[in-house]
Design a protein around this motif. Structure first.
Motif, mmCIF file in Angstrom:
data_model
loop_
_atom_site.group_PDB
_atom_site.id
_atom_site.type_symbol
_atom_site.label_atom_id
_atom_site.label_comp_id
_atom_site.label_asym_id
_atom_site.label_seq_id
_atom_site.Cartn_x
_atom_site.Cartn_y
_atom_site.Cartn_z
ATOM 1 N N UNK A 5 112.605 48.652 -30.043
ATOM 2 C CA UNK A 5 113.482 48.451 -28.894
ATOM 3 C C UNK A 5 114.909 48.321 -29.405
ATOM 4 N N UNK A 6 115.771 49.231 -28.989
ATOM 5 C CA UNK A 6 117.191 49.142 -29.338
ATOM 6 C C UNK A 6 117.929 48.427 -28.222
ATOM 7 N N UNK A 18 118.284 38.303 -25.188
ATOM 8 C CA UNK A 18 117.112 39.182 -25.149
ATOM 9 C C UNK A 18 116.693 39.579 -26.559
ATOM 10 N N UNK A 19 117.663 39.894 -27.400
ATOM 11 C CA UNK A 19 117.377 40.225 -28.795
ATOM 12 C C UNK A 19 116.619 39.086 -29.475
ATOM 13 N N UNK A 20 117.086 37.862 -29.279
ATOM 14 C CA UNK A 20 116.443 36.704 -29.912
ATOM 15 C C UNK A 20 115.011 36.521 -29.421
ATOM 16 N N UNK A 29 112.898 45.201 -33.212
ATOM 17 C CA UNK A 29 114.140 45.390 -32.468
ATOM 18 C C UNK A 29 115.206 46.000 -33.371
ATOM 19 N N UNK A 30 116.138 46.690 -32.724
ATOM 20 C CA UNK A 30 117.261 47.283 -33.431
ATOM 21 C C UNK A 30 118.526 46.961 -32.640
ATOM 22 N N UNK A 31 119.433 46.245 -33.243
ATOM 23 C CA UNK A 31 120.693 45.901 -32.590
ATOM 24 C C UNK A 31 121.719 46.990 -32.854
ATOM 25 N N UNK A 32 122.403 47.405 -31.804
ATOM 26 C CA UNK A 32 123.472 48.398 -31.941
ATOM 27 C C UNK A 32 124.796 47.662 -31.801
ATOM 28 N N UNK A 33 125.573 47.646 -32.868
ATOM 29 C CA UNK A 33 126.831 46.889 -32.902
ATOM 30 C C UNK A 33 127.968 47.788 -33.359
ATOM 31 N N UNK A 34 129.188 47.300 -33.174
ATOM 32 C CA UNK A 34 130.365 48.118 -33.493
ATOM 33 C C UNK A 34 130.934 47.869 -34.881
ATOM 34 N N UNK A 44 121.087 39.549 -42.127
ATOM 35 C CA UNK A 44 120.768 38.295 -42.813
ATOM 36 C C UNK A 44 119.724 37.488 -42.055
ATOM 37 N N UNK A 45 119.559 37.791 -40.769
ATOM 38 C CA UNK A 45 118.539 37.137 -39.948
ATOM 39 C C UNK A 45 117.265 37.958 -39.853
ATOM 40 N N UNK A 46 117.221 39.043 -40.621
ATOM 41 C CA UNK A 46 116.035 39.889 -40.636
ATOM 42 C C UNK A 46 115.965 40.861 -39.477
ATOM 43 N N UNK A 47 117.109 41.183 -38.888
ATOM 44 C CA UNK A 47 117.157 42.077 -37.729
ATOM 45 C C UNK A 47 117.799 43.400 -38.136
ATOM 46 N N UNK A 48 117.117 44.485 -37.827
ATOM 47 C CA UNK A 48 117.653 45.819 -38.080
ATOM 48 C C UNK A 48 118.884 46.025 -37.198
ATOM 49 N N UNK A 49 119.981 46.455 -37.777
ATOM 50 C CA UNK A 49 121.211 46.679 -37.018
ATOM 51 C C UNK A 49 121.833 47.998 -37.432
ATOM 52 N N UNK A 50 122.316 48.743 -36.452
ATOM 53 C CA UNK A 50 122.977 50.015 -36.703
ATOM 54 C C UNK A 50 124.377 49.973 -36.089
#
Length: 292
Positions: A5-6, A18-20, A29-34, A44-50
């Motif tokens: 889920x992105x 929602x991510x948490x 989960x995959x966080x989309x950030x700028x 660092x929290x173990x969350x995939x981020x792009x």
């Protein structure tokens, strides 16, 4: 099992909560950030981020590669509709199966509020996308009342909504609904309207805040242009101040575009009823009263 889920807008209130919830539940989960710093913090929290900007469809498509569902959260900016449309197009290009769109209870293409017309436009694009989808329509966020903290500390709640009513909702309840819908992963074009447990006018908000904060808060009615002027003096951009003047001085005051609807969808979807404003204010008391 639910695929990846992105989520966009994870540095904001609903997206972050929602991510948490999904991460804690073990959902990939995959966080989309700028920004790179944001991605590093999430990693660092173990969350995939792009890293991808909603203004860059190609980067978004890369960020959505291998994703099953997208939770689309867009910020209320003057480019909101463009950003949401880009994300839908990127999801199509990346082969995403489904989108959950965070819209609004007052979404309407003819709305005088730029964010309400923008999310209504995104809704149209989502419905026509050919992807599976669910569109969430939450009412007014209780969190938005935190900007009134300085005057609440003096015992006042200045507004221009008069006797108009809103089913104010805790953003934690919106996140619970979004997380539940995404975990279930089944989308059939539902558009639940999400509200808190009561329709509150300005005086009703003041009563709930009084109960939660343990001190008297009085509603002070302002003419809409005075309300907008106060917002401008506090640093709110002109386009946003005018939108808020329209939101409360026209739409809410007159009960337009479904803002006066009350539902129990939060309880139906999650199994737990929506939280009252007094309970929210009690929890947020250190923030509202400046005692962090």
């Amino acid at each position: 099992m639910t695929g990846v889920v992105a989520i966009t807008g994870v540095t904001g209130d609903v997206g972050g909560k929602t991510l948490a919830l999904l991460h804690d539940a073990g959902v990939p989960v995959r966080a989309v950030v700028r920004r790179a710093a944001q991605a590093e913090d999430l990693a660092s929290r173990g969350i995939d981020a792009r890293i991808a900007d909603l203004g860059d469809p190609a980067a978004l498509a890369r960020a959505f590669d291998g994703v099953d569902q997208v939770f689309l959260v867009t910020a209320a900016t003057q480019r909101q509709k463009e950003h949401g449309t880009n994300a839908v197009r990127a999801a199509q290009d990346a082969g995403v199966r489904a989108i959950v769109q965070l819209s609004g209870g007052d979404a309407a293409e003819h709305s005088p509020m730029p964010w309400a017309s923008a999310i209504a436009g995104i809704d149209v694009v989502v419905r026509a996308s050919g992807l599976a989808w669910t569109i969430l329509h939450p009412s007014g966020f209780m969190t938005n009342l935190e900007s009134s903290g300085p005057v609440l500390r003096r015992g006042f709640f200045p507004q221009t909504m008069g006797r108009g009513v809103i089913g104010w909702i805790d953003t934690a309840d919106i996140a619970r609904v979004a997380a539940t819908v995404l975990q279930q992963g089944e989308h059939h074009g539902a558009e639940p309207v999400l509200t808190g447990p009561a329709l509150l006018d300005g005086r009703g908000v003041a009563r709930e805040l009084s109960a939660g904060l343990g001190r008297r808060v009085r509603y002070v009615h302002l003419p809409s242009r005075v309300f907008a002027g106060v917002l401008r003096l506090s640093g709110v951009p002109a386009w946003q101040a005018e939108g808020l003047r329209q939101q409360f001085g026209r739409v809410a005051r007159r009960g337009l575009d479904g803002v006066d609807v009350l539902t129990d969808e939060v309880g139906r979807i999650t199994g737990t009823p929506a939280r009252a404003m007094s309970a929210w204010a009690r929890e947020r008391r250190p923030v509202l009263l400046g005692r962090r």
